[in-house]
Design an enzyme around this catalytic site. Structure first.
Site, PDB file in Angstrom:
ATOM      1  N   HIS A 264       0.721  -1.264  -0.145  1.00  0.00           N
ATOM      2  CA  HIS A 264       0.083   0.257  -0.292  1.00  0.00           C
ATOM      3  C   HIS A 264       0.691   1.450  -0.145  1.00  0.00           C
ATOM      4  O   HIS A 264       2.135   1.527   0.583  1.00  0.00           O
ATOM      5  CB  HIS A 264      -1.384  -0.378   1.343  1.00  0.00           C
ATOM      6  CG  HIS A 264      -1.789   0.700   0.728  1.00  0.00           C
ATOM      7  ND1 HIS A 264      -2.159   2.375   1.874  1.00  0.00           N
ATOM      8  CD2 HIS A 264      -3.263   0.806   0.387  1.00  0.00           C
ATOM      9  CE1 HIS A 264      -3.034   3.329   1.263  1.00  0.00           C
ATOM     10  NE2 HIS A 264      -4.130   2.247   0.842  1.00  0.00           N
TER      11      HIS A 264
ATOM     12  N   ASP B 237      -8.103  -5.046  -0.144  1.00  0.00           N
ATOM     13  CA  ASP B 237      -8.620  -6.086  -2.218  1.00  0.00           C
ATOM     14  C   ASP B 237      -8.329  -7.281  -1.098  1.00  0.00           C
ATOM     15  O   ASP B 237      -8.584  -8.223  -2.105  1.00  0.00           O
ATOM     16  CB  ASP B 237      -7.895  -5.711  -2.619  1.00  0.00           C
ATOM     17  CG  ASP B 237      -8.526  -4.192  -3.511  1.00  0.00           C
ATOM     18  OD1 ASP B 237      -8.081  -3.298  -3.464  1.00  0.00           O
ATOM     19  OD2 ASP B 237      -9.524  -3.755  -3.237  1.00  0.00           O
TER      20      ASP B 237
HETATM   21  C1  SDX Z   1      -5.846   0.028  -3.203  1.00  0.00           C
HETATM   22  O1  SDX Z   1      -4.126   4.562  -2.178  1.00  0.00           O
HETATM   23  C2  SDX Z   1      -5.003   4.298  -1.413  1.00  0.00           C
HETATM   24  O2  SDX Z   1      -5.546   4.627  -0.781  1.00  0.00           O
HETATM   25  C3  SDX Z   1      -5.690   2.770  -2.211  1.00  0.00           C
HETATM   26  C4  SDX Z   1      -6.589   1.719  -1.478  1.00  0.00           C
HETATM   27  C5  SDX Z   1      -7.956   3.083  -1.476  1.00  0.00           C
HETATM   28  O3  SDX Z   1      -9.137   2.784   0.030  1.00  0.00           O
HETATM   29  O4  SDX Z   1      -8.077   3.547  -2.346  1.00  0.00           O
HETATM   30  O5  SDX Z   1      -6.433   1.757  -0.496  1.00  0.00           O
HETATM   31  C6  SDX Z   1      -7.186   0.712  -2.380  1.00  0.00           C
HETATM   32  O6  SDX Z   1      -5.869   0.626  -4.347  1.00  0.00           O
HETATM   33  C7  SDX Z   1      -5.537  -0.677  -2.465  1.00  0.00           C
HETATM   34  C8  SDX Z   1      -4.006  -1.761  -2.943  1.00  0.00           C
HETATM   35  C9  SDX Z   1      -3.953  -2.382  -4.763  1.00  0.00           C
HETATM   36  N1  SDX Z   1      -3.231  -2.657  -5.441  1.00  0.00           N
HETATM   37  C10 SDX Z   1      -2.439  -4.007  -5.068  1.00  0.00           C
HETATM   38  O7  SDX Z   1      -2.882  -4.963  -3.813  1.00  0.00           O
HETATM   39  C11 SDX Z   1      -1.565  -4.309  -6.362  1.00  0.00           C
HETATM   40  C12 SDX Z   1      -0.441  -5.231  -5.364  1.00  0.00           C
HETATM   41  N2  SDX Z   1       0.197  -4.130  -4.687  1.00  0.00           N
HETATM   42  C13 SDX Z   1       1.008  -2.599  -5.619  1.00  0.00           C
HETATM   43  O8  SDX Z   1       1.385  -2.771  -6.509  1.00  0.00           O
HETATM   44  C14 SDX Z   1       2.066  -1.390  -4.605  1.00  0.00           C
HETATM   45  O9  SDX Z   1       1.725  -2.332  -3.175  1.00  0.00           O
HETATM   46  C15 SDX Z   1       0.963  -0.352  -4.448  1.00  0.00           C
HETATM   47  C16 SDX Z   1       0.215  -0.236  -6.168  1.00  0.00           C
HETATM   48  C17 SDX Z   1      -0.365  -1.173  -3.677  1.00  0.00           C
HETATM   49  C18 SDX Z   1       2.059   0.281  -3.905  1.00  0.00           C
HETATM   50  O10 SDX Z   1       2.431   1.218  -4.719  1.00  0.00           O
HETATM   51  P1  SDX Z   1       3.847   1.951  -4.666  1.00  0.00           P
HETATM   52  O11 SDX Z   1       3.208   2.938  -3.405  1.00  0.00           O
HETATM   53  O12 SDX Z   1       4.204   2.566  -5.942  1.00  0.00           O
HETATM   54  O13 SDX Z   1       5.611   0.845  -4.468  1.00  0.00           O
HETATM   55  P2  SDX Z   1       6.325   0.626  -5.190  1.00  0.00           P
HETATM   56  O14 SDX Z   1       5.332  -0.648  -6.479  1.00  0.00           O
HETATM   57  O15 SDX Z   1       6.843   1.301  -5.324  1.00  0.00           O
HETATM   58  O16 SDX Z   1       6.730  -0.885  -4.412  1.00  0.00           O
HETATM   59  C19 SDX Z   1       8.119  -0.300  -3.683  1.00  0.00           C
HETATM   60  C20 SDX Z   1       8.558  -1.754  -3.572  1.00  0.00           C
HETATM   61  C21 SDX Z   1       9.179  -2.428  -5.022  1.00  0.00           C
HETATM   62  O17 SDX Z   1      10.469  -2.540  -4.461  1.00  0.00           O
HETATM   63  P3  SDX Z   1      11.355  -2.634  -4.607  1.00  0.00           P
HETATM   64  O18 SDX Z   1      11.638  -1.551  -6.533  1.00  0.00           O
HETATM   65  O19 SDX Z   1      11.827  -1.374  -4.522  1.00  0.00           O
HETATM   66  O20 SDX Z   1      12.804  -3.629  -5.096  1.00  0.00           O
HETATM   67  O21 SDX Z   1       7.661  -3.065  -2.814  1.00  0.00           O
HETATM   68  C22 SDX Z   1       7.414  -3.808  -4.047  1.00  0.00           C
HETATM   69  C23 SDX Z   1       7.349  -2.845  -5.297  1.00  0.00           C
HETATM   70  O22 SDX Z   1       8.755  -3.825  -6.527  1.00  0.00           O
HETATM   71  N3  SDX Z   1       6.123  -4.267  -4.162  1.00  0.00           N
HETATM   72  C24 SDX Z   1       5.426  -5.561  -4.210  1.00  0.00           C
HETATM   73  C25 SDX Z   1       4.007  -5.111  -3.758  1.00  0.00           C
HETATM   74  N4  SDX Z   1       4.083  -3.654  -3.802  1.00  0.00           N
HETATM   75  C26 SDX Z   1       4.932  -4.036  -4.101  1.00  0.00           C
HETATM   76  N5  SDX Z   1       6.371  -6.633  -4.645  1.00  0.00           N
HETATM   77  C27 SDX Z   1       5.704  -7.508  -5.054  1.00  0.00           C
HETATM   78  N6  SDX Z   1       3.952  -8.321  -4.852  1.00  0.00           N
HETATM   79  C28 SDX Z   1       3.993  -6.840  -4.292  1.00  0.00           C
HETATM   80  N7  SDX Z   1       2.046  -6.668  -3.621  1.00  0.00           N
END
Ligand code: SDX
Length: 428
Positions: free
Chosen positions: A307, A364
């Site tokens: 998140h 989710d």
């Molecule tokens: C919602 O914003 C809100 O409030 C949203 C929400 C709402 O109520 O409106 O809460 C609802 O959208 C919840 C999120 C649902 N999405 C997912 O579950 C999709 C999977 N999660 C992600 O793709 C990710 O965690 C996000 C999109 C939720 C957050 O992305 P960020 O903050 O941009 O973080 P990032 O993509 O830069 O990740 C940081 C690191 C990375 O690794 P490094 O490059 O630092 O090595 O964490 C890793 C990412 O690769 N990472 C994950 C991961 N999520 C982040 N690795 C594996 N699996 C994951 N799910």
């Protein structure tokens, strides 16, 4: 902390005001930085950029706190109803019984949609994803209620648009699904309350009686509460930036529905179930899939994990996980993907990759499992998210308009070609 921040550029000092919120959060106001220091700021994805001051929802990502207008999500999920929470978010206070009754009755007055909406619906193939249909039907209200195109019209007019939005969203949502399965649409039964009314529109059909199960209706109402607002998330920021151009509430929210559809945002609840089903089909080896999620080259992410704000447990995920257990016990359902989800959570929370990046289950991760237990079709999971988020979108759009906030227009850092002369085609 002092009330100003000092920025030194090329030896010159610039003082920037620090403003503090009611929960002790602090922000540096950079509004005049371009004029005073000739520089702008860069923050991909606005990861640490505030776009507004808001009094609606408070999140503390480190402590896993979520409050709507100061009330904890735990209290509201346990004791309130979705309609009461909608009133709270939009008007800032819990309603009296008289206010809530009027709000509910006003909504019931507007649950029907214009019969011509069915012509729009008929234009969609049954292969249309319900989110695309929902966004279109919701925006079509600009055509049926052209007076709504003036967002600053009388407060009575804005109230009517708010009521119509809340009243017709469930009807549009249920109809978007009936289009997929080729069933005739159902009309709203106003003898039922909000969540029950929706369930009957979604599931009733001419070939059998449909009685709403109170266990399912209560669980759905709780889920809608948990999704009702979440400060400046992607879809809410979309609603605000579209609303900032003085677009109508219907077109602003239709834009929000489309933003929510993305798999990194609200579309994740559907992707979680697809992921869990794939893992089950693949033999349920959770370690294998955790390793894929850690491998940047795999292109696989653990959907429902991570998140932007919560760097601790998403408080909604905890409540939904328990609600899923309760509902499945009450309904006597044993869903094998629940065990896979619990195993994934257990393995991930012990793994340094997830611990270092503070990746926890988000709203989710378990919501798809409970929607499935409630009999909600997987293509409708994100539509359920949109139904829940609607009062939050309305509250944020209303706050922006009442605060007369300027049109949103972020800056950029240009990295393209510098000036060069045009070359005629024959000389290229
Ligand atoms: C919602 O914003 C809100 O409030 C949203 C929400 C709402 O109520 O409106 O809460 C609802 O959208 C919840 C999120 C649902 N999405 C997912 O579950 C999709 C999977 N999660 C992600 O793709 C990710 O965690 C996000 C999109 C939720 C957050 O992305 P960020 O903050 O941009 O973080 P990032 O993509 O830069 O990740 C940081 C690191 C990375 O690794 P490094 O490059 O630092 O090595 O964490 C890793 C990412 O690769 N990472 C994950 C991961 N999520 C982040 N690795 C594996 N699996 C994951 N799910």
């Amino acid at each position: 902390m002092s009330k100003t921040a000092e920025l030194i550029i090329d030896g010159k000092s610039y003082m920037l005001p620090i403003i503090e919120g009611t929960e002790g959060e602090k922000a540096i106001d950079i509004g005049n930085l371009l004029e005073t220091a000739g520089v702008t700021t860069l923050d991909f994805g606005y990861k640490n950029t505030g776009a507004t001051k808001s009094a609606i929802t408070f999140l503390d990502g480190d402590k896993g706190i979520l409050r709507y207008r100061g009330y904890s999500i735990e209290d509201l999920a346990a004791k309130s109803t979705f309609l009461e929470v909608s009133y709270l978010l939009i008007y800032g206070e819990l309603p009296t019984q008289e206010q809530l009754t009027k709000f509910s009755n006003d909504i019931k007055t507007h649950t029907l949609v214009h019969e011509d909406i069915k012509k729009i619906l008929d234009g969609f193939p049954s292969s249309a994803h319900p989110m695309g249909v929902l966004a279109s039907l919701f925006c079509s209200q600009t055509a049926f209620y052209p007076e709504s195109l003036d967002p600053n019209r009388s407060s009575e007019g804005v109230y009517l648009s708010i009521i119509r939005s809340l009243a017709k969203m469930p009807t549009f949502a249920a109809w978007s699904y009936k289009n997929v399965i080729g069933h005739p649409v159902n009309y709203p039964d106003n003898s039922l309350e909000y969540s029950s009314r929706f369930l009957k529109m979604l599931f009733a059909h001419p070939a059998a009686e449909y009685d709403v199960d109170p266990v399912i209706a209560d669980a759905l109402d709780k889920l809608l509460i948990l999704h009702a607002d979440h400060e400046q998330n992607c879809s809410t920021s979309t609603v605000r930036i579209v609303g900032s151009s003085k677009a109508s509430i219907y077109s602003s929210i239709s834009a929000g529905i489309n933003a929510l559809w993305g798999p990194l945002h609200g579309g994740a609840n559907q992707e979680v179930i697809v992921m869990l089903e794939n893992i089950k089909k693949d033999g349920g080896d959770t370690d294998k899939w955790i390793n894929k999620a850690k491998d940047k080259n795999s292109g696989f992410r653990l959907m429902g994990f991570g998140h932007r704000v919560y760097k601790n447990f998403d408080p909604r995920a905890k409540i939904i996980k328990k609600a899923a257990d309760d509902v499945m016990t009450k309904l006597g359902i044993n869903d094998p993907v629940l065990e896979i989800a619990q195993k994934l959570e257990e393995v991930a929370l012990r793994d340094p990759y997830f611990i270092e990046r503070k990746l926890y289950p988000n709203v989710d991760f378990y919501s798809g499992i409970i929607y499935r237990a409630l009999g909600i079709p997987v293509d409708m999971f994100t539509v359920m998210f949109a139904m829940g988020r609607l009062p939050g979108w309305i509250a944020q759009w209303k706050e922006l308009r009442e605060n007369k906030e300027p049109i949103g227009r972020p800056r950029q850092l240009y990295i393209g070609q510098t000036l060069r002369p045009y070359v005629e085609l024959k000389k290229r």
